[in-house]
Design a protein around this motif. Structure first.
Motif, short mmCIF file in Angstrom:
data_model
loop_
_atom_site.label_atom_id
_atom_site.label_comp_id
_atom_site.label_asym_id
_atom_site.label_seq_id
_atom_site.Cartn_x
_atom_site.Cartn_y
_atom_site.Cartn_z
N GLY A 282 50.80 -74.34 -30.41
CA GLY A 282 51.49 -74.05 -31.78
C GLY A 282 50.88 -73.75 -32.82
N LEU A 283 49.80 -74.36 -33.34
CA LEU A 283 48.98 -74.27 -34.69
C LEU A 283 48.14 -72.93 -34.43
N SER A 284 47.74 -72.72 -33.24
CA SER A 284 46.77 -71.59 -32.88
C SER A 284 47.68 -70.54 -33.36
N ILE A 285 48.88 -70.45 -32.69
CA ILE A 285 49.79 -69.12 -32.97
C ILE A 285 49.98 -69.14 -34.52
N VAL A 286 50.03 -70.19 -35.07
CA VAL A 286 50.34 -70.12 -36.63
C VAL A 286 49.30 -69.58 -37.45
N LYS A 287 48.00 -69.83 -37.05
CA LYS A 287 46.85 -69.27 -37.80
C LYS A 287 46.61 -67.76 -37.49
N HIS A 288 47.02 -67.43 -36.23
CA HIS A 288 46.82 -65.83 -35.87
C HIS A 288 47.97 -65.10 -36.77
N ILE A 289 49.16 -65.77 -36.85
CA ILE A 289 50.31 -65.02 -37.26
C ILE A 289 49.84 -64.69 -38.93
N VAL A 290 49.41 -65.70 -39.60
CA VAL A 290 49.21 -65.81 -40.77
C VAL A 290 48.02 -64.69 -41.12
N GLU A 291 47.00 -64.93 -40.35
CA GLU A 291 45.74 -63.85 -40.40
C GLU A 291 46.34 -62.46 -40.21
N ALA A 292 47.05 -62.31 -39.05
CA ALA A 292 47.60 -61.11 -38.80
C ALA A 292 48.31 -60.40 -40.01
N HIS A 293 48.72 -61.13 -41.04
CA HIS A 293 49.41 -60.72 -42.25
C HIS A 293 48.64 -60.73 -43.22
N ASN A 294 47.17 -60.96 -43.04
CA ASN A 294 46.04 -60.88 -44.09
C ASN A 294 46.23 -61.76 -45.26
N GLU A 295 46.95 -63.09 -44.73
CA GLU A 295 46.93 -64.04 -45.60
C GLU A 295 46.24 -65.25 -45.33
N HIS A 296 46.28 -66.45 -45.98
CA HIS A 296 45.75 -67.72 -45.68
C HIS A 296 46.63 -69.03 -45.40
N ILE A 297 45.89 -69.73 -44.59
CA ILE A 297 46.54 -71.19 -44.45
C ILE A 297 45.77 -72.27 -44.71
N TYR A 298 46.45 -73.21 -45.38
CA TYR A 298 45.44 -74.31 -45.82
C TYR A 298 46.17 -75.53 -45.17
N VAL A 299 45.24 -76.55 -44.99
CA VAL A 299 45.70 -77.90 -44.61
C VAL A 299 44.90 -78.87 -45.58
N GLU A 300 46.11 -79.97 -45.90
CA GLU A 300 45.54 -81.01 -46.42
C GLU A 300 46.25 -82.39 -45.98
N SER A 301 45.36 -83.32 -45.59
CA SER A 301 45.73 -84.50 -44.98
C SER A 301 45.25 -85.63 -45.05
N ARG A 302 45.89 -86.79 -45.18
CA ARG A 302 45.35 -88.34 -45.39
C ARG A 302 45.77 -89.08 -44.13
N PHE A 303 44.89 -89.44 -43.70
CA PHE A 303 45.12 -90.31 -42.41
C PHE A 303 46.01 -91.53 -42.67
N GLY A 304 47.14 -91.51 -42.11
CA GLY A 304 48.14 -92.76 -42.28
C GLY A 304 49.39 -92.42 -43.38
N PHE A 305 48.99 -91.36 -44.18
CA PHE A 305 49.94 -91.03 -45.23
C PHE A 305 50.59 -89.69 -45.03
N GLY A 306 50.36 -88.94 -44.11
CA GLY A 306 50.99 -87.64 -44.07
C GLY A 306 50.18 -86.42 -44.07
N SER A 307 50.56 -85.43 -43.91
CA SER A 307 50.12 -83.90 -43.85
C SER A 307 50.79 -82.92 -44.65
#
Length: 348
Positions: free
Chosen positions: A312-337
């Motif tokens: 799922g996440l691999s497909i997400v990354k490829h779809i975003v990059e196919a649009h020449n856009e960017h994807i970001y991740v922020e997460s804190r363990f135990g508190f959410g993403s």
């Protein structure tokens, strides 16, 4: 093989001067005790000595360095001989040393990169083998049981055929996802760009995952009320797929009675950024760089209990990059993403 040299005369000039001066010191008594030898002969001797010394040293140094360095290149296999043929060889030892060190650093980096890629390849093959093996063995075991005699019991027959069908569906799901990733990577999957309302796309994703969220009592919400449409220019079907994948991922790893919140904000350069935020278990920092790898699982032991193809996440990354856009991740363990991606904004 033709030799191509980058000329540097410092060493030869200095050496020629030293040899000439030493020679003059030796020959001075001769000119002193032989007055018939004229000064211009002495000068001519000096020029001849300097010239001979310079050209001999320069030629020999070039040949010496070339042969020795070429031998090192061939024996150590640090630098391809093709690179040596196309590049000039300098007689300046400091420059030469820097060039060799630069080539060595590049080769070491290349070797490390190949090792990482080989490790990734082995892990990928192991993961895909596991993902395909589980449903295949499931289907095989149920069909074998039916062939061995369970076919006569109608209740058992229908139950086992139903389970075998689910195993086949999982195989098809994995193969379809792999096929999509391959097409996205090779550029053979054509994107159908259009102008659409991103708010409606998110609402559609909410409706598709509503039942799954209710099972864990997770609320799918917007951060605010979006009365006016927000128009974007992208492939609507693919964007819906990536939003669905991200929300589905937040539900899988979200905590019971939690929330998945979507926000849409203006971004730089006529872009909008869509944020999917949950208050689930979060992600450890060391796992974040590998989140978008195929089949990568954070929890190796119990991760497959949550289902999905692992793509799922691999497909997400490829779809975003196919649009020449960017994807970001922020997460804190135990508190959410929070997963966010950009899209091109459009005026309707």
């Amino acid at each position: 093989m033709s030799n191509q040299f980058k000329k540097s005369y410092k060493f030869a000039l200095k050496s020629a001067w030293v040899i000439t001066l030493c020679s003059l010191l030796v020959t001075i008594p001769i000119f002193v005790f032989l007055p018939e030898v004229k000064w211009y002969a002495y000068l001519g001797y000096t020029v001849w000595m300097f010239g001979c010394s310079f050209f001999i040293i320069q030629y020999r140094v070039e040949q010496f360095i070339y042969k020795r360095v070429k031998s090192i290149y061939d024996d150590v296999a640090l630098i391809d001989s093709t690179a040596l043929r196309s590049s000039p060889i300098t007689t300046d030892m400091e420059t030469l040393t820097k060039e060799v060190q630069k080539f060595a650093k590049y080769k070491r980096t290349e070797i490390e990169s190949l090792k990482v890629r080989e490790e990734y390849r082995r892990e990928f093959l192991g993961n895909i083998s596991h993902e395909l093996k589980t449903p295949l063995f499931t289907v095989q075991s149920y069909l074998s049981t039916l062939i061995d005699g369970a076919m006569d019991d109608e209740n058992v027959r229908m139950k086992y055929l139903d389970r075998a069908e689910k195993g086949v569906e999982r195989l098809i799901y994995i193969v379809k996802d792999l096929d999509m990733i391959a097409k996205l990577e090779t550029g053979t999957l054509h994107l159908n760009y259009s102008i659409f309302n991103i708010v409606d796309a998110i609402k559609t994703a909410f409706e598709l995952l509503e039942f799954r969220a209710e099972k864990k009592q997770i609320s799918l919400i917007f951060d605010m009320k979006y009365d006016a449409p927000i128009w974007v220019y992208a492939d609507e079907d693919r964007v819906l797929q990536l939003i669905t994948n991200l929300i589905e991922n937040s539900i899988k790893y979200g905590k019971n009675k939690g929330t998945t919140e979507i926000s849409i904000e203006n971004f730089v350069n006529n872009k909008v950024i869509v944020r999917i935020t949950d208050n689930g278990e979060g992600i450890k920092t060391e796992f974040i760089p590998r989140l978008f790898e195929r089949f990568f699982r954070i929890d190796k032991s119990g991760s497959r209990s949550v289902g999905g193809s692992g793509l799922g996440l691999s497909i997400v990354k490829h779809i975003v990059e196919a649009h020449n856009e960017h994807i970001y991740v922020e997460s804190r363990f135990g508190f959410g993403s929070e997963f966010s991606f950009t899209l091109e904004k459009s005026k309707q």
